[in-house]
Design a protein around this motif. Sequence first.
Motif, PDB file in Angstrom:
ATOM      1  N   GLY A  88       0.819  -1.201   0.000  1.00 19.94           N
ATOM      2  CA  GLY A  88       0.000   0.000   0.000  1.00 19.94           C
ATOM      3  C   GLY A  88       0.852   1.249   0.000  1.00 19.94           C
ATOM      4  O   GLY A  88       2.076   1.202  -0.142  1.00 19.94           O
ATOM      5  N   THR A  89       0.192   2.371   0.209  1.00 17.59           N
ATOM      6  CA  THR A  89       0.834   3.680   0.177  1.00 17.59           C
ATOM      7  C   THR A  89       0.832   4.296   1.565  1.00 17.59           C
ATOM      8  O   THR A  89      -0.183   4.255   2.261  1.00 17.59           O
ATOM      9  CB  THR A  89       0.073   4.618  -0.784  1.00 17.59           C
ATOM     10  N   VAL A  90       1.958   4.877   1.965  1.00 13.93           N
ATOM     11  CA  VAL A  90       2.043   5.557   3.253  1.00 13.93           C
ATOM     12  C   VAL A  90       1.226   6.842   3.160  1.00 13.93           C
ATOM     13  O   VAL A  90       1.455   7.676   2.287  1.00 13.93           O
ATOM     14  CB  VAL A  90       3.507   5.868   3.618  1.00 13.93           C
ATOM     15  N   THR A  91       0.250   7.000   4.073  1.00 14.82           N
ATOM     16  CA  THR A  91      -0.583   8.201   4.080  1.00 14.82           C
ATOM     17  C   THR A  91      -0.200   9.152   5.202  1.00 14.82           C
ATOM     18  O   THR A  91      -0.549  10.321   5.155  1.00 14.82           O
ATOM     19  CB  THR A  91      -2.074   7.846   4.209  1.00 14.82           C
ATOM     20  N   SER A  92       0.509   8.666   6.218  1.00 17.22           N
ATOM     21  CA  SER A  92       0.923   9.536   7.314  1.00 17.22           C
ATOM     22  C   SER A  92       2.179   8.976   7.952  1.00 17.22           C
ATOM     23  O   SER A  92       2.313   7.768   8.150  1.00 17.22           O
ATOM     24  CB  SER A  92      -0.193   9.636   8.362  1.00 17.22           C
ATOM     25  N   LYS A 111       8.320   7.874   4.186  1.00 17.60           N
ATOM     26  CA  LYS A 111       7.624   9.159   4.192  1.00 17.60           C
ATOM     27  C   LYS A 111       6.297   9.036   3.452  1.00 17.60           C
ATOM     28  O   LYS A 111       6.049   8.065   2.740  1.00 17.60           O
ATOM     29  CB  LYS A 111       8.486  10.239   3.517  1.00 17.60           C
ATOM     30  N   THR A 112       5.452  10.030   3.595  1.00 13.53           N
ATOM     31  CA  THR A 112       4.144  10.053   2.947  1.00 13.53           C
ATOM     32  C   THR A 112       4.304   9.921   1.424  1.00 13.53           C
ATOM     33  O   THR A 112       5.133  10.579   0.828  1.00 13.53           O
ATOM     34  CB  THR A 112       3.408  11.369   3.274  1.00 13.53           C
ATOM     35  N   GLY A 113       3.508   9.023   0.850  1.00 14.61           N
ATOM     36  CA  GLY A 113       3.548   8.807  -0.591  1.00 14.61           C
ATOM     37  C   GLY A 113       4.372   7.608  -1.016  1.00 14.61           C
ATOM     38  O   GLY A 113       4.289   7.186  -2.167  1.00 14.61           O
ATOM     39  N   ASP A 114       5.183   7.042  -0.118  1.00 11.96           N
ATOM     40  CA  ASP A 114       6.010   5.887  -0.465  1.00 11.96           C
ATOM     41  C   ASP A 114       5.149   4.639  -0.624  1.00 11.96           C
ATOM     42  O   ASP A 114       4.191   4.432   0.113  1.00 11.96           O
ATOM     43  CB  ASP A 114       7.052   5.612   0.620  1.00 11.96           C
ATOM     44  N   LEU A 115       5.512   3.783  -1.584  1.00 15.69           N
ATOM     45  CA  LEU A 115       4.886   2.479  -1.728  1.00 15.69           C
ATOM     46  C   LEU A 115       5.657   1.493  -0.858  1.00 15.69           C
ATOM     47  O   LEU A 115       6.876   1.381  -0.986  1.00 15.69           O
ATOM     48  CB  LEU A 115       4.915   2.018  -3.189  1.00 15.69           C
TER      49      LEU A 115
END
Length: 78
Positions: free
Chosen positions: A8-12, A52-56
């Motif tokens: 998934g994607t890091v959101t926070s 960080k935010t946005g990383d897969l």
Amino acid sequence: MPKRILSGTVTSDANEQTVTVSVERRFTHPVLKKTIRKSKKYRAHDPQNSFKTGDLVRIQECAPVSKTKRWEVIADQA
């Protein structure tokens, strides 16, 4: 028994050693036969604060680290 692995994607990444990962799954609705997207957020342990935010990322089940964390970050998807 193998541990579940999700991507998934890091959101926070606001908390210390914790990231919130949004995991999206797609499935076909049984009646409408339409593809539906659902997402769920998981709190994952990140001991080095490297994501960080946005990383897969990929997360894996683990023993409970805190009240809400039952997942750990295992890899960066590049």
